[in-house]
Structures are given as structure tokens and as C-alpha cells.
Scaffold this motif. Structure first.
Motif, PDB file in Angstrom:
ATOM      1  N   THR A 167       0.835  -1.191   0.000  1.00 35.44           N
ATOM      2  CA  THR A 167       0.000   0.000   0.000  1.00 35.44           C
ATOM      3  C   THR A 167       0.871   1.242   0.000  1.00 35.44           C
ATOM      4  O   THR A 167       1.930   1.260   0.640  1.00 35.44           O
ATOM      5  N   ALA A 168       0.435   2.251  -0.717  1.00 37.46           N
ATOM      6  CA  ALA A 168       1.033   3.567  -0.553  1.00 37.46           C
ATOM      7  C   ALA A 168       0.577   4.129   0.794  1.00 37.46           C
ATOM      8  O   ALA A 168      -0.268   3.541   1.482  1.00 37.46           O
ATOM      9  N   TYR A 169       1.151   5.257   1.183  1.00 35.08           N
ATOM     10  CA  TYR A 169       0.800   5.880   2.464  1.00 35.08           C
ATOM     11  C   TYR A 169      -0.709   6.064   2.554  1.00 35.08           C
ATOM     12  O   TYR A 169      -1.337   6.633   1.665  1.00 35.08           O
ATOM     13  N   LYS A 176       9.554  10.239   2.546  1.00 36.73           N
ATOM     14  CA  LYS A 176       8.288  10.240   1.826  1.00 36.73           C
ATOM     15  C   LYS A 176       8.527   9.737   0.413  1.00 36.73           C
ATOM     16  O   LYS A 176       9.656   9.741  -0.082  1.00 36.73           O
ATOM     17  N   THR A 177       7.454   9.317  -0.232  1.00 34.56           N
ATOM     18  CA  THR A 177       7.537   8.935  -1.634  1.00 34.56           C
ATOM     19  C   THR A 177       6.218   9.264  -2.307  1.00 34.56           C
ATOM     20  O   THR A 177       5.161   9.262  -1.661  1.00 34.56           O
ATOM     21  N   ASP A 178       6.287   9.562  -3.588  1.00 34.62           N
ATOM     22  CA  ASP A 178       5.054   9.774  -4.346  1.00 34.62           C
ATOM     23  C   ASP A 178       4.686   8.530  -5.151  1.00 34.62           C
ATOM     24  O   ASP A 178       3.842   8.573  -6.040  1.00 34.62           O
ATOM     25  N   HIS A 179       5.320   7.405  -4.807  1.00 32.18           N
ATOM     26  CA  HIS A 179       5.002   6.155  -5.495  1.00 32.18           C
ATOM     27  C   HIS A 179       3.538   5.800  -5.222  1.00 32.18           C
ATOM     28  O   HIS A 179       3.087   5.847  -4.074  1.00 32.18           O
ATOM     29  N   PRO A 180       2.774   5.443  -6.252  1.00 33.09           N
ATOM     30  CA  PRO A 180       1.340   5.213  -6.054  1.00 33.09           C
ATOM     31  C   PRO A 180       0.981   3.873  -5.424  1.00 33.09           C
ATOM     32  O   PRO A 180      -0.189   3.641  -5.108  1.00 33.09           O
ATOM     33  N   ALA A 181       1.980   2.992  -5.230  1.00 33.85           N
ATOM     34  CA  ALA A 181       1.640   1.641  -4.784  1.00 33.85           C
ATOM     35  C   ALA A 181       2.412   1.169  -3.558  1.00 33.85           C
ATOM     36  O   ALA A 181       2.086   0.122  -2.998  1.00 33.85           O
ATOM     37  N   HIS A 182       3.434   1.918  -3.140  1.00 31.65           N
ATOM     38  CA  HIS A 182       4.257   1.478  -2.017  1.00 31.65           C
ATOM     39  C   HIS A 182       4.598   2.648  -1.105  1.00 31.65           C
ATOM     40  O   HIS A 182       4.544   3.808  -1.517  1.00 31.65           O
TER      41      HIS A 182
END
Length: 233
Positions: free
Chosen positions: A148-150, A174-180
């Protein structure tokens, strides 16, 4: 090792996800000594969470071997049909019927909170992945939020548990990854949920130094650790 969490209460074993670590039930038979019921709960159907199910034919000494899976919730298809696809011909079983005779004694549809033997299991649909996944909570002992993303909604879901297992695919704040999620994001979930311990799981296998994860997590939530293969006390 890919995702697999083992919990035991008396003669009952509950396994969350059946990644490659599931094979330890074969290589370390003492893990199932005296076990009468083995319940495997899947969060979704990606192969890194299901490939260990191929070990089921070798576990026939356990009288009850059941799989709980969120087929309708995450894939819009019955769980039994999806598990039969994974384990049936031409990939493993000789016939489709073998899946629920020689492998699992029963396949259940996971559609919400459920009592599995002595384990009270709560569920929450996580929408922030390439497809939906399910977060799991076992009593007040453990919450498991992977793939899951945040997702701030996991704060209320995990609030007050002793141990939070949360994915940390990215060694970053932080990350802007849509899935993790990133390690820092997992730590913020843990802090807001007032858990006792955070264990970072579902790590990037290409990460050269897992201590990098702790650099971002412990500054937010000091009681953070990297998940390892082996007992969690």
C-alpha cells in the motif's frame, strides 16, 4: 524471503500471506508439531504473497488446512476460483478437485471481519496499490499493512496494537510512489496509531543497506526495526 507471518495459539496456526517463507513449514516440521488447524489468510493474489501455497501438498499431516482469500474484494472473482487457478493444472495439481482434497481442505471467501478459531481477525480494504489489498489485524496483538502507498486510514485500523508490520519499500522519508510506502511514512502511521513496535516489511530486494530504512524510520518512531526471517518476540 517474501511475505509470510506465522502466529500460533495452542494447536492452531494462523499464517498471513504465503510468500516464500511458507516453505519453512516443510523444512522445519516442528513449526507444525501438534497443530490441528492451519489457516492461511491472503491479503491479495500477487505471486510474492501466494507462491508458498505450493507447499500445501506436503502438509497433509495437519487435519484442517484452509485458505481465506479476498477474491471478491480485490479481484471481483470468487476466492476458490482464484486459488484453484494458482494451484490447479497445469501448474501443480493433477486435477482441479485435487486443490481442495490433497492441498487445502477448504477455501473461504474473506469478505470482512471474521473469527478464525481462536484468532479474531479484522480487515480493511486498502485502495492504494496497483489493485486493492487487504490490511489485517489480529486481536490487539498485530496489524499487518502491506502493499500500500501511504494511507492515513490505517492509523485508526492499527491503533493500539502491540506490533505493526508495515511495508517500507522505499528508504526515504516520503515517496510519491502510487503503490508502495516509504520508511518514514510507515513510522508516521506507527506514531499516530500509538503502537508499541514497528516492524518494516515488504522491503525492496535491491536495497543495498537495510539500515537506510531505519535512518528514516527511527527519527519519527524510535521503536522501529527491520523485519528479519525468524521469530518476533
Amino acid at each position: 524471503m517474501t511475505a509470510c507471518v506465522y502466529l500460533r495459539y495452542g494447536s492452531e496456526v494462523l499464517v498471513l500471506d504465503a510468500g516464500s517463507g511458507f516453505a519453512r513449514l516443510l523444512t522445519e516440521p516442528e513449526l507444525l508439531e501438534g497443530v490441528e488447524r492451519l489457516s492461511v489468510v491472503l491479503t491479495h493474489f500477487h505471486l510474492d504473497h501466494t507462491n508458498g501455497l505450493v507447499a500445501l501438498p506436503g502438509l497433509s499431516r495437519v487435519p484442517v488446512r484452509e485458505v481465506w482469500a479476498p477474491g471478491l474484494l480485490v479481484a471481483g472473482m470468487p476466492a476458490a476460483e482464484l486459488v484453484r487457478r494458482l494451484l490447479g493444472p497445469p501448474f501443480l495439481a493433477g486435477t482441479v478437485d485435487d486443490v481442495e482434497t490433497k492441498m487445502a481442505t477448504r477455501i473461504h471467501e474473506l469478505i470482512g471481519d471474521v473469527q478464525i478459531g481462536s484468532f479474531s481477525l479484522r480487515t480493511r480494504l486498502q485502495p492504494h496499490h496497483v489493485g486493492p489489498t487487504v490490511a489485517l489485524r489480529v486481536d490487539d496483538e498485530l496489524a499487518y499493512c502491506t502493499d500500500t502507498a501511504y494511507d492515513e486510514a490505517n492509523v485508526a485500523f492499527a491503533r493500539g496494537v502491540r506490533v505493526l508490520l508495515h511495508e517500507a519499500f522505499h528508504a526515504a522519508d516520503k515517496t510519491d510512489h502510487p503503490a508502495h510506502s516509504a520508511a518514514g511514512e510507515a513510522a508516521r502511521i506507527a506514531r499516530a496509531a500509538a503502537v508499541e513496535r514497528l516492524v518494516l516489511v515488504h522491503l525492496n530486494p535491491l536495497l543495498e543497506d537495510e539500515e537506510e530504512l531505519l535512518r528514516f524510520a527511527t527519527v519519527v518512531f524510535p521503536a522501529s526495526e527491520v523485519g528479519r526471517d525468524g521469530p518476533l518476540t
